[in-house]
Write a protein that holds these residues in place. Structure first.
Motif, PDB file in Angstrom:
ATOM      1  N   PHE A  15       0.835  -1.207   0.000  1.00  0.00           N
ATOM      2  CA  PHE A  15       0.000   0.000   0.000  1.00  0.00           C
ATOM      3  C   PHE A  15       0.867   1.253   0.000  1.00  0.00           C
ATOM      4  O   PHE A  15       0.580   2.230  -0.682  1.00  0.00           O
ATOM      5  CB  PHE A  15      -0.951  -0.021   1.202  1.00  0.00           C
ATOM      6  CG  PHE A  15      -1.732  -1.301   1.278  1.00  0.00           C
ATOM      7  CD1 PHE A  15      -2.607  -1.656   0.258  1.00  0.00           C
ATOM      8  CD2 PHE A  15      -1.567  -2.176   2.341  1.00  0.00           C
ATOM      9  CE1 PHE A  15      -3.306  -2.848   0.302  1.00  0.00           C
ATOM     10  CE2 PHE A  15      -2.269  -3.373   2.393  1.00  0.00           C
ATOM     11  CZ  PHE A  15      -3.127  -3.707   1.375  1.00  0.00           C
ATOM     12  N   SER A  31      -5.062   2.629  -5.610  1.00  0.00           N
ATOM     13  CA  SER A  31      -4.355   1.489  -5.013  1.00  0.00           C
ATOM     14  C   SER A  31      -4.723   1.338  -3.540  1.00  0.00           C
ATOM     15  O   SER A  31      -5.625   0.555  -3.209  1.00  0.00           O
ATOM     16  CB  SER A  31      -2.850   1.627  -5.220  1.00  0.00           C
ATOM     17  OG  SER A  31      -2.331   2.760  -4.568  1.00  0.00           O
ATOM     18  N   GLN A  32      -4.056   2.079  -2.672  1.00  0.00           N
ATOM     19  CA  GLN A  32      -4.307   1.959  -1.227  1.00  0.00           C
ATOM     20  C   GLN A  32      -5.765   2.298  -0.914  1.00  0.00           C
ATOM     21  O   GLN A  32      -6.325   3.233  -1.489  1.00  0.00           O
ATOM     22  CB  GLN A  32      -3.380   2.925  -0.493  1.00  0.00           C
ATOM     23  CG  GLN A  32      -3.320   2.726   1.001  1.00  0.00           C
ATOM     24  CD  GLN A  32      -2.340   3.708   1.653  1.00  0.00           C
ATOM     25  OE1 GLN A  32      -2.012   4.741   1.084  1.00  0.00           O
ATOM     26  NE2 GLN A  32      -1.885   3.364   2.835  1.00  0.00           N
ATOM     27  N   GLY A  33      -6.355   1.544   0.003  1.00  0.00           N
ATOM     28  CA  GLY A  33      -7.766   1.745   0.309  1.00  0.00           C
ATOM     29  C   GLY A  33      -8.023   2.874   1.278  1.00  0.00           C
ATOM     30  O   GLY A  33      -7.994   2.675   2.488  1.00  0.00           O
ATOM     31  N   TYR A 120      -5.168 -10.328   3.666  1.00  0.00           N
ATOM     32  CA  TYR A 120      -4.710  -8.978   3.977  1.00  0.00           C
ATOM     33  C   TYR A 120      -3.291  -9.071   4.554  1.00  0.00           C
ATOM     34  O   TYR A 120      -2.972  -9.984   5.305  1.00  0.00           O
ATOM     35  CB  TYR A 120      -5.678  -8.322   4.977  1.00  0.00           C
ATOM     36  CG  TYR A 120      -5.316  -6.895   5.227  1.00  0.00           C
ATOM     37  CD1 TYR A 120      -5.342  -5.966   4.191  1.00  0.00           C
ATOM     38  CD2 TYR A 120      -4.906  -6.474   6.479  1.00  0.00           C
ATOM     39  CE1 TYR A 120      -4.966  -4.652   4.404  1.00  0.00           C
ATOM     40  CE2 TYR A 120      -4.542  -5.161   6.701  1.00  0.00           C
ATOM     41  CZ  TYR A 120      -4.570  -4.258   5.655  1.00  0.00           C
ATOM     42  OH  TYR A 120      -4.184  -2.963   5.863  1.00  0.00           O
ATOM     43  N   ASN A 170     -11.245  -8.351   1.833  1.00  0.00           N
ATOM     44  CA  ASN A 170     -10.272  -7.520   1.114  1.00  0.00           C
ATOM     45  C   ASN A 170      -9.188  -8.468   0.634  1.00  0.00           C
ATOM     46  O   ASN A 170      -8.589  -9.151   1.465  1.00  0.00           O
ATOM     47  CB  ASN A 170      -9.695  -6.478   2.097  1.00  0.00           C
ATOM     48  CG  ASN A 170      -8.615  -5.609   1.474  1.00  0.00           C
ATOM     49  OD1 ASN A 170      -8.373  -5.674   0.278  1.00  0.00           O
ATOM     50  ND2 ASN A 170      -7.958  -4.807   2.294  1.00  0.00           N
ATOM     51  N   TYR A 201     -15.249  -3.785   6.922  1.00  0.00           N
ATOM     52  CA  TYR A 201     -16.162  -3.296   5.869  1.00  0.00           C
ATOM     53  C   TYR A 201     -17.606  -3.707   6.152  1.00  0.00           C
ATOM     54  O   TYR A 201     -18.413  -3.796   5.226  1.00  0.00           O
ATOM     55  CB  TYR A 201     -15.714  -3.822   4.492  1.00  0.00           C
ATOM     56  CG  TYR A 201     -14.301  -3.382   4.150  1.00  0.00           C
ATOM     57  CD1 TYR A 201     -14.042  -2.075   3.756  1.00  0.00           C
ATOM     58  CD2 TYR A 201     -13.234  -4.263   4.262  1.00  0.00           C
ATOM     59  CE1 TYR A 201     -12.750  -1.657   3.479  1.00  0.00           C
ATOM     60  CE2 TYR A 201     -11.929  -3.858   3.983  1.00  0.00           C
ATOM     61  CZ  TYR A 201     -11.706  -2.548   3.595  1.00  0.00           C
ATOM     62  OH  TYR A 201     -10.423  -2.127   3.322  1.00  0.00           O
ATOM     63  N   LYS A 232     -13.213   2.976   7.996  1.00  0.00           N
ATOM     64  CA  LYS A 232     -13.840   2.765   6.689  1.00  0.00           C
ATOM     65  C   LYS A 232     -15.259   3.305   6.686  1.00  0.00           C
ATOM     66  O   LYS A 232     -15.733   3.851   5.702  1.00  0.00           O
ATOM     67  CB  LYS A 232     -13.902   1.269   6.344  1.00  0.00           C
ATOM     68  CG  LYS A 232     -12.702   0.467   6.776  1.00  0.00           C
ATOM     69  CD  LYS A 232     -11.464   0.767   5.964  1.00  0.00           C
ATOM     70  CE  LYS A 232     -10.372  -0.200   6.345  1.00  0.00           C
ATOM     71  NZ  LYS A 232      -9.048   0.298   6.440  1.00  0.00           N
ATOM     72  N   PHE A 316     -13.521  -2.213  -2.766  1.00  0.00           N
ATOM     73  CA  PHE A 316     -12.577  -2.655  -3.790  1.00  0.00           C
ATOM     74  C   PHE A 316     -13.292  -3.405  -4.899  1.00  0.00           C
ATOM     75  O   PHE A 316     -14.185  -4.210  -4.631  1.00  0.00           O
ATOM     76  CB  PHE A 316     -11.520  -3.582  -3.177  1.00  0.00           C
ATOM     77  CG  PHE A 316     -10.776  -2.941  -2.046  1.00  0.00           C
ATOM     78  CD1 PHE A 316      -9.938  -1.859  -2.276  1.00  0.00           C
ATOM     79  CD2 PHE A 316     -10.924  -3.409  -0.750  1.00  0.00           C
ATOM     80  CE1 PHE A 316      -9.260  -1.243  -1.232  1.00  0.00           C
ATOM     81  CE2 PHE A 316     -10.242  -2.801   0.299  1.00  0.00           C
ATOM     82  CZ  PHE A 316      -9.411  -1.720   0.058  1.00  0.00           C
ATOM     83  N   ARG A 361      -6.580  -4.992  -8.146  1.00  0.00           N
ATOM     84  CA  ARG A 361      -7.603  -4.471  -7.234  1.00  0.00           C
ATOM     85  C   ARG A 361      -7.641  -2.949  -7.331  1.00  0.00           C
ATOM     86  O   ARG A 361      -6.605  -2.290  -7.215  1.00  0.00           O
ATOM     87  CB  ARG A 361      -7.260  -4.881  -5.800  1.00  0.00           C
ATOM     88  CG  ARG A 361      -8.323  -4.517  -4.781  1.00  0.00           C
ATOM     89  CD  ARG A 361      -7.795  -4.519  -3.361  1.00  0.00           C
ATOM     90  NE  ARG A 361      -7.139  -3.259  -3.033  1.00  0.00           N
ATOM     91  CZ  ARG A 361      -6.698  -2.913  -1.825  1.00  0.00           C
ATOM     92  NH1 ARG A 361      -6.816  -3.764  -0.820  1.00  0.00           N
ATOM     93  NH2 ARG A 361      -6.108  -1.759  -1.611  1.00  0.00           N
TER      94      ARG A 361
END
Ligand code: GLN
Length: 381
Positions: A15, A31-33, A120, A170, A201, A232, A316, A361
């Protein structure tokens, strides 16, 4: 000085690598969430209010009681799942800490922990740093990333300490079903295997699906550490605030490790969330907010050569690119960041053997303008 690395094979997380590359190249960063929009101004006002009021010293080790109370109420209202705020809910500095503190609390030298991959990236190091051994179960796109529970059952032995699950998942977005929970309950029946459930999530779940925590199965609650996050749900990933809910005896051990990792988590944010969560709409509205983003992103990609299955949950979307090229996913993610200006995460990084299923992703927690622009560029490929 010679330092003998405890994690010789570990580099910087993907990330950080991809976000840095996106920043250097000016690419759209999917990219990074994390969201590229702000959290609610009301939430910021609340933090400011509590800072002004002097709530700037250590919070209690387990978190402020009003926040634990509102979490207990939400969990009871939504899932008919009861945790006692006083001794079964602990506020921590993000779900990554919740998972680490759980591993530190339960894993002893030589213990096995079952990990489903793609996994993850913090799970395996959290097991290994505590002397445990990850036992992998590989999920693949051919089976739609579903879990073969008879395989899980066959991996459980007297060294198995726990099993770590993610729902919504994820990077795949896959959600556990009632059938999964039933089979999981069957697989662990009569054993001392704990369940660590990463549910960051939980509110980002689509198409009328109901979030199902392993803790909601009557036979599983007693062995489950339910790990969650505020980041999130409330667009506040940088505040690093999460929690762990677990039955009393489990929470006692959890708190013993949490107190040596961060001791306590930021005070004003805890008060702010305790107030903000009094209005359920503040966490329930995130579902339609993200479902709309997922749908738009997919619509804008409709003329592309990618193939996809709409994410069931999370923010994602995985895209298969085998119609476009057979390049390794890692190289491709780097190349497309530089050449077309869209950054993504190669899914192979979530597999111990770097299985390359030709999938990237993309995080759709981005404003519509960025999503549309990214999709436009992806459609040209
Ligand atoms: N959870 C986020 C993701 O999957 C990133 C977290 C991190 O950067 N460590 O992208």
């Amino acid at each position: 000085m010679l330092i003998h690395s405890k994690q010789p094979h570990v580099g910087t997380t993907i990330f950080t690598v991809m976000s840095q590359l996106a920043a250097e190249t000016g690419a759209l960063n999917l990219s990074q969430g994390f969201p590229n929009y702000n959290c609610s101004p009301q939430l910021i006002e609340l933090v400011n209010h509590y800072m002004q009021k002097g709530m700037n010293q250590y919070a209690p080790m387990a978190g402020i009681l009003p926040l634990r109370e509102i979490l207990a109420q939400k969990t009871a209202d939504l899932y008919q799942l009861n945790y006692h705020p006083a001794d079964e809910i602990t506020i921590v500095s993000g779900c990554t800490e919740a998972i680490y503190a759980t591993m530190a609390a339960i894993v002893q030298s030589g213990d096995e922990v079952i990990v489903f991959e793609p996994a993850y990236d913090s799970y395996v190091p959290s097991i290994e740093l505590n002397g445990g051994k990850p036992v992998y179960i590989t999920l693949s796109p051919e089976n739609d990333f579903s879990i073969d529970w008879s395989l899980v059952k066959s991996k459980i032995n007297e060294r198995t300490k726990a099993l770590i699950l993610t729902t919504p998942h994820n990077p795949t977005g896959k959600c556990l079903t009632q059938e999964d929970l039933n089979k999981l309950a069957d697989a662990v029946k009569g054993t001392n295997v704990f369940i660590i459930s990463d549910e960051v999530y939980e509110h980002i779940i689509f198409d009328e699906r109901k979030h199902l925590s392993p803790a909601m199965h009557p036979e599983l609650k007693e062995r489950t550490f339910l790990c969650g996050s505020f980041g999130k749900t409330f667009h506040t990933t940088g505040w690093k605030l999460g929690y762990c809910m677990a039955p009393r005896e489990l929470s006692v051990e959890f708190r013993k490790t949490h107190q040596w990792i961060t001791f306590a988590s930021p005070t004003p944010m805890q008060y702010a969330f305790a107030d903000f969560m009094k209005n359920p709409d503040n966490y329930l509205s995130v579902r339609s907010f993200y479902e709309d983003k997922r749908n738009k992103f997919i619509k804008w990609l409709s003329s592309s050569r990618f193939t996809l299955k709409p994410a069931e949950g999370s923010f994602f979307q995985m895209l298969s690119y085998s119609n476009i090229t057979d390049e390794p996913d890692y190289d491709l993610a780097v190349r497309w960041t530089k050449e077309i200006g869209v950054a993504s995460i190669p899914v192979s990084v979530f597999y111990q053997n770097k299985n390359d299923n030709k999938i990237l992703r993309f995080c759709f927690a981005k404003d519509d303008e960025m999503l549309e622009k990214a999709a436009e560029r992806l459609c040209k490929l």
